[in-house]
Design a protein around this motif. Structure first.
Motif, PDB file in Angstrom:
ATOM      1  N   LEU A 107      -3.567 -48.599 -29.352  1.00  0.00           N
ATOM      2  CA  LEU A 107      -4.673 -49.387 -28.816  1.00  0.00           C
ATOM      3  C   LEU A 107      -4.160 -50.442 -27.846  1.00  0.00           C
ATOM      4  CD1 LEU A 107      -6.788 -49.936 -32.040  1.00  0.00           C
ATOM      5  CD2 LEU A 107      -7.492 -48.646 -30.032  1.00  0.00           C
ATOM      6  N   PRO A 108      -4.883 -50.707 -26.752  1.00  0.00           N
ATOM      7  CA  PRO A 108      -4.452 -51.757 -25.826  1.00  0.00           C
ATOM      8  C   PRO A 108      -4.498 -53.116 -26.505  1.00  0.00           C
ATOM      9  CG  PRO A 108      -6.660 -50.972 -25.267  1.00  0.00           C
ATOM     10  CD  PRO A 108      -6.126 -50.043 -26.311  1.00  0.00           C
ATOM     11  N   LEU A 109      -3.709 -54.044 -25.982  1.00  0.00           N
ATOM     12  CA  LEU A 109      -3.625 -55.382 -26.566  1.00  0.00           C
ATOM     13  C   LEU A 109      -4.994 -56.037 -26.667  1.00  0.00           C
ATOM     14  CD1 LEU A 109      -1.924 -57.776 -27.573  1.00  0.00           C
ATOM     15  CD2 LEU A 109      -1.619 -58.449 -25.178  1.00  0.00           C
ATOM     16  N   SER A 110      -5.830 -55.858 -25.644  1.00  0.00           N
ATOM     17  CA  SER A 110      -7.150 -56.497 -25.667  1.00  0.00           C
ATOM     18  C   SER A 110      -7.978 -56.035 -26.858  1.00  0.00           C
ATOM     19  CB  SER A 110      -7.902 -56.199 -24.364  1.00  0.00           C
ATOM     20  OG  SER A 110      -8.073 -54.803 -24.193  1.00  0.00           O
ATOM     21  N   SER A 111      -7.888 -54.755 -27.207  1.00  0.00           N
ATOM     22  CA  SER A 111      -8.641 -54.241 -28.353  1.00  0.00           C
ATOM     23  C   SER A 111      -8.121 -54.819 -29.660  1.00  0.00           C
ATOM     24  CB  SER A 111      -8.563 -52.712 -28.392  1.00  0.00           C
ATOM     25  OG  SER A 111      -9.203 -52.143 -27.279  1.00  0.00           O
ATOM     26  N   LEU A 112      -6.805 -54.985 -29.755  1.00  0.00           N
ATOM     27  CA  LEU A 112      -6.227 -55.559 -30.967  1.00  0.00           C
ATOM     28  C   LEU A 112      -6.606 -57.031 -31.112  1.00  0.00           C
ATOM     29  CD1 LEU A 112      -2.714 -53.876 -30.769  1.00  0.00           C
ATOM     30  CD2 LEU A 112      -4.551 -53.326 -32.372  1.00  0.00           C
ATOM     31  N   VAL A 113      -6.643 -57.741 -29.990  1.00  0.00           N
ATOM     32  CA  VAL A 113      -7.063 -59.143 -30.033  1.00  0.00           C
ATOM     33  C   VAL A 113      -8.534 -59.240 -30.426  1.00  0.00           C
ATOM     34  CG1 VAL A 113      -7.446 -61.209 -28.633  1.00  0.00           C
ATOM     35  CG2 VAL A 113      -5.308 -59.928 -28.410  1.00  0.00           C
ATOM     36  N   GLU A 114      -9.365 -58.409 -29.798  1.00  0.00           N
ATOM     37  CA  GLU A 114     -10.794 -58.408 -30.128  1.00  0.00           C
ATOM     38  C   GLU A 114     -11.032 -57.989 -31.574  1.00  0.00           C
ATOM     39  OE1 GLU A 114     -12.590 -55.820 -27.316  1.00  0.00           O
ATOM     40  OE2 GLU A 114     -12.160 -57.115 -25.592  1.00  0.00           O
ATOM     41  N   GLY A 115     -10.145 -57.148 -32.100  1.00  0.00           N
ATOM     42  CA  GLY A 115     -10.278 -56.692 -33.477  1.00  0.00           C
ATOM     43  C   GLY A 115      -9.765 -57.680 -34.508  1.00  0.00           C
TER      44      GLY A 115
END
Length: 486
Positions: A107-115
């Motif tokens: 998963l891209p970093l942005s998705s992990l942050v949003e998650g």
């Protein structure tokens, strides 16, 4: 055990402990895993890279001695189990303070942050100054906040040519002048095999399909494919059926047809193939820079015989080239870490010359600061391979740097089966009889998935289009640097 998808977390606070996924735990003061002293400040750190364990334990010991430091409880996970361990730990509120993101389905970093996985770093100013030229939005920063940073140099690939220098000399070859073209390689492998006393010219990890796919991709780029990962830079189209892929695969297949490939290669992973290579009766092996570190650590008797060079090309007139994205970050502070400032102080120590020298000593991926290699006492073969990377690995165009909203498309991507590695494996086993037809199917499936993912991301509100995947100004053998996105 039930597998964990990118969208589903396993439930149950007791599941994490019962799963037995904690791995071998070490602390800086007690590598036997005794844990922190009662009352002491403690940070927990999960990792999946054994090559970094020595420098990390050394760093932890130094950090504990600092007045503003703390003890570090260190857990080395198996790479194949890391993702599931993290998923279970998140669900049961037992995430470590610092971790890698290995196994989180790419998963891209942005998705992990949003998650809700990670929180911003608070690195010391000196560390930020050292890292500044190598930090990229989307890869390390989200909305202007830093969440991770690279440890390793961008210029690298997984298809360096490693060889047995002793066997080369026995075969009448010059170890200082290894083959660089497909024809020269075949001829040298034949001589090595003839001189081996029953060995083989080449061994391959065909049973490890993700690595096999990456290596075929590298070879295709070296054969002139104008893109990376099967995707053309100038059009954004997937084209696995490009002649460059056919040339690369047919070259590998020719080694089997000429009976130069070691028996059993069809089912071997890299660990098995590397161990067979180190017996001294195999001429050549394609692998990443970590080959030197693994051999030096676990197959040390072979280390003095190890030679290395860069990427093979189809002919002497073709310049070797692979195209690589900016290096992702390695370590992150989890969203549940209670003292992000303390964790950031520890991570700041992973940006120093001493730390980079420690990375280099492991002889895996080259450190961010390549000057550290000269101070690390590495094998000459490793130095030769890393030097070759500097002239044959180029910074690729990045859809994510062009438009950060592309992360919404990336988050929806799923592996296509059969993928490139499985198709190539099928060529060797005889299950794939029409290679070009299978590659066309793969291209079609990849293009359809990308179009569907763009449509889904757009429908969900992301401002993204196919144009974000097109780089008409890209030029081969030249870095596509940050200035291109201004």
């Amino acid at each position: 055990m039930e597998s964990v998808s990118r969208r589903t977390l396993l439930v149950g606070s007791g599941a994490f402990a019962a799963a037995g996924l904690l791995g071998a735990c070490d602390t800086a003061a007690d590598s036997g895993g005794g844990g922190a002293k009662s009352g002491a400040r403690t940070l927990t750190w999960w990792d999946h890279s054994p090559n970094l364990k020595p420098i990390n334990l050394k760093t932890f010991t130094e950090f504990e001695k600092r007045p503003d430091g703390a003890k570090v409880q260190y857990t080395l996970q198996q790479t194949s189990k890391m993702g599931q361990a993290l998923q279970l730990a998140k669900q049961s509120h037992q995430l470590p303070d610092i971790t890698t993101a290995a196994g989180l389905d790419g998963l891209p970093l942005s998705s992990l942050v949003e998650g809700g996985w990670f929180q911003p770093l608070q690195l010391e100013s000196e560390a930020l100054a050292r890292l500044k030229p190598n930090l990229y939005d989307g890869f390390h920063r989200i909305d202007g906040k830093l969440y991770t940073f690279p440890l390793f140099h961008t210029r690298t690939h997984s298809t360096a040519l490693w060889f047995n220098t002793e066997l080369a000399e026995k075969a009448g070859l010059d170890p200082a002048a290894p083959p660089r073209t497909f024809d020269d390689f075949r001829a040298a492998a034949r001589k090595m095999q003839d001189a081996s006393g029953g060995g083989n010219g080449w061994i391959c990890n065909l049973g490890m399909t993700p690595r096999l796919g990456a290596q075929v991709d590298d070879l295709a780029e070296s054969c002139g494919f104008l893109g990376a990962g099967g995707q053309l830079f100038r059009t954004g189209e997937f084209a696995y059926h490009d002649p460059a892929f056919l040339t690369a695969i047919e070259f590998l297949q020719s080694m089997a047809k000429d009976k130069l490939m070691a028996p059993g290669s069809n089912t071997m992973d890299d660990k098995e193939a590397r161990a067979r290579f180190a017996t001294g009766r195999i001429g050549y092996y394609l692998d990443g820079p970590w080959c030197a570190g693994v051999i030096n650590e676990t197959l040390k008797a072979f280390s003095p015989k190890l030679g290395g060079t860069g990427l093979l090309t189809p002919d002497a007139g073709t310049k070797p080239a692979v195209y690589v994205p900016p290096t992702n970050g390695m370590y992150h502070i989890t969203a549940t870490a209670k003292d992000a400032a303390l964790a950031s102080k520890l991570l700041s120590m992973a940006t120093t010359e001493e730390y980079y020298v420690g990375i280099a000593k492991g002889m895996a991926r080259p450190p961010l600061d390549l000057k550290a290699i000269d101070k690390a006492g590495v094998l000459p073969a490793y130095k030769a391979v890393v030097d070759s990377f500097q002239t044959e690995a180029f910074l690729a165009p990045s859809r994510l740097l062009k438009n950060p909203a592309v992360s919404a498309v990336q988050a929806k991507s799923k592996p296509i089966t059969p993928g490139l590695g499985e198709i190539v494996q099928g060529v060797f086993s005889g299950d794939v009889t029409d290679l070009k037809a299978e590659l066309i199917k793969l291209s079609d499936a990849a293009n359809k998935q990308q179009d569907a993912n763009i449509a889904a991301a757009t429908k969900a509100g992301a401002k993204v289009s196919r144009d974000d995947f097109v780089f008409p100004d890209w030029t081969p053998h030249v870095d596509y640097g940050p200035e291109k996105y201004k």
